[in-house]
Design a protein around this motif. Sequence first.
Motif, PDB file in Angstrom:
ATOM      1  N   UNK A 122      -6.805 -11.385  71.984  1.00 27.44           N
ATOM      2  CA  UNK A 122      -7.330 -11.967  73.225  1.00 27.44           C
ATOM      3  C   UNK A 122      -6.312 -12.826  73.972  1.00 27.44           C
ATOM      4  N   UNK A 123      -5.572 -13.720  73.302  1.00 25.85           N
ATOM      5  CA  UNK A 123      -4.575 -14.507  74.046  1.00 25.85           C
ATOM      6  C   UNK A 123      -3.514 -13.639  74.709  1.00 25.85           C
ATOM      7  N   UNK A 124      -3.093 -12.585  74.021  1.00 28.02           N
ATOM      8  CA  UNK A 124      -2.100 -11.671  74.581  1.00 28.02           C
ATOM      9  C   UNK A 124      -2.672 -10.921  75.780  1.00 28.02           C
ATOM     10  N   UNK A 125      -3.927 -10.513  75.709  1.00 30.74           N
ATOM     11  CA  UNK A 125      -4.564  -9.813  76.826  1.00 30.74           C
ATOM     12  C   UNK A 125      -4.614 -10.698  78.063  1.00 30.74           C
ATOM     13  N   UNK A 126      -4.918 -11.972  77.862  1.00 31.53           N
ATOM     14  CA  UNK A 126      -4.988 -12.902  78.991  1.00 31.53           C
ATOM     15  C   UNK A 126      -3.623 -13.071  79.648  1.00 31.53           C
ATOM     16  N   UNK A 127      -2.574 -13.185  78.830  1.00 30.49           N
ATOM     17  CA  UNK A 127      -1.224 -13.304  79.372  1.00 30.49           C
ATOM     18  C   UNK A 127      -0.843 -12.041  80.136  1.00 30.49           C
ATOM     19  N   UNK A 128      -1.232 -10.901  79.600  1.00 30.22           N
ATOM     20  CA  UNK A 128      -0.913  -9.632  80.253  1.00 30.22           C
ATOM     21  C   UNK A 128      -1.484  -9.552  81.659  1.00 30.22           C
ATOM     22  N   UNK A 129      -2.781  -9.776  81.795  1.00 30.05           N
ATOM     23  CA  UNK A 129      -3.405  -9.624  83.111  1.00 30.05           C
ATOM     24  C   UNK A 129      -2.935 -10.701  84.078  1.00 30.05           C
ATOM     25  N   UNK A 130      -2.608 -11.881  83.548  1.00 28.92           N
ATOM     26  CA  UNK A 130      -2.080 -12.940  84.410  1.00 28.92           C
ATOM     27  C   UNK A 130      -0.720 -12.553  84.967  1.00 28.92           C
ATOM     28  N   UNK A 131       0.115 -11.984  84.134  1.00 34.32           N
ATOM     29  CA  UNK A 131       1.463 -11.598  84.572  1.00 34.32           C
ATOM     30  C   UNK A 131       1.426 -10.437  85.558  1.00 34.32           C
ATOM     31  N   UNK A 132       0.414  -9.590  85.459  1.00 34.96           N
ATOM     32  CA  UNK A 132       0.333  -8.417  86.323  1.00 34.96           C
ATOM     33  C   UNK A 132      -0.048  -8.767  87.758  1.00 34.96           C
ATOM     34  N   UNK A 133      -0.637  -9.932  87.964  1.00 33.93           N
ATOM     35  CA  UNK A 133      -1.097 -10.321  89.297  1.00 33.93           C
ATOM     36  C   UNK A 133       0.036 -10.300  90.316  1.00 33.93           C
ATOM     37  N   UNK A 134       1.198 -10.808  89.905  1.00 33.40           N
ATOM     38  CA  UNK A 134       2.342 -10.890  90.814  1.00 33.40           C
ATOM     39  C   UNK A 134       2.768  -9.522  91.320  1.00 33.40           C
ATOM     40  N   UNK A 135       2.425  -8.491  90.572  1.00 32.66           N
ATOM     41  CA  UNK A 135       2.844  -7.132  90.920  1.00 32.66           C
ATOM     42  C   UNK A 135       1.674  -6.271  91.375  1.00 32.66           C
ATOM     43  N   UNK A 136       0.619  -6.953  91.848  1.00 36.66           N
ATOM     44  CA  UNK A 136      -0.556  -6.249  92.389  1.00 36.66           C
ATOM     45  C   UNK A 136      -1.158  -5.277  91.390  1.00 36.66           C
ATOM     46  N   UNK A 137      -0.958  -5.572  90.103  1.00 32.45           N
ATOM     47  CA  UNK A 137      -1.485  -4.739  89.022  1.00 32.45           C
ATOM     48  C   UNK A 137      -0.996  -3.300  89.130  1.00 32.45           C
ATOM     49  N   UNK A 138       0.099  -3.132  89.867  1.00 30.96           N
ATOM     50  CA  UNK A 138       0.719  -1.804  90.045  1.00 30.96           C
ATOM     51  C   UNK A 138      -0.279  -0.782  90.582  1.00 30.96           C
ATOM     52  N   UNK A 139      -1.331  -1.255  91.228  1.00 26.35           N
ATOM     53  CA  UNK A 139      -2.413  -0.379  91.696  1.00 26.35           C
ATOM     54  C   UNK A 139      -2.633  -0.586  93.190  1.00 26.35           C
ATOM     55  N   UNK A 140      -2.600   0.494  93.956  1.00 32.96           N
ATOM     56  CA  UNK A 140      -2.697   0.416  95.409  1.00 32.96           C
ATOM     57  C   UNK A 140      -3.743   1.437  95.878  1.00 32.96           C
ATOM     58  N   UNK A 141      -4.752   0.941  96.571  1.00 32.61           N
ATOM     59  CA  UNK A 141      -5.862   1.810  96.975  1.00 32.61           C
ATOM     60  C   UNK A 141      -6.053   1.775  98.486  1.00 32.61           C
TER      61      UNK A 141
END
Length: 218
Positions: free
Chosen positions: A80-99
Amino acid sequence: MVHRQLFSIAVALGGLVIACGGACAHPHVWVTMHSELVYASDGSITGVHHAWTFDDMFSVFATQGIESKKKGEFTREELAPLAEVNVTSLKEYDFFTYAKANGKQLEFNDPPAGYYLEFDPKDTVLTLHFTLPLKKPVKAKLLTVEVYDREFFIDFSFAEKNPAKLVGAPAPCKLSVLNPDQMDASLAQQLAQLGANQRDSNLTIGSQYANKIVVKCP
């Protein structure tokens, strides 16, 4: 050890340096995707759910230093702590998802919903699950969702089986999955010259090799 390790994973997922040494070349992380487009009862798209499976080398690196009750296995709670860090870090990169809906860019709410990591002890790989809710659900005759890292630090690709599906979409809607063209040798050589500690802000080839989901509704 755990704190330092979590930080390392955060920067890796953000597209920065990972501990693979200067001999590594782009890309550094490989992700296999399963995606779901989630619809409301009125036929509007409400969000995108991703399940991203990381390559075994990265997964082993990511889990180093994480304590577990059973050797070689990790529960969702332990990750769980690793998952939280992962999604937090992805924010800066727009979660690599563009719709886009009918040609207009869509915006996602932050933070993602229902995120967690699971570990497959047989294949020694991590899979990150998370949902990106749209700020405003929308009905769309043409919906496109692209996933890519513009600097190609992370190589995304759809799974061969069941790469994407519609959840709750109107029956007439049709889904297509478009895989990117194979990269030419000269560009691959250019990327190979970028080491693990190098970034090139002018390198935007990722969008040219985007993984795309297209949904057409009447």
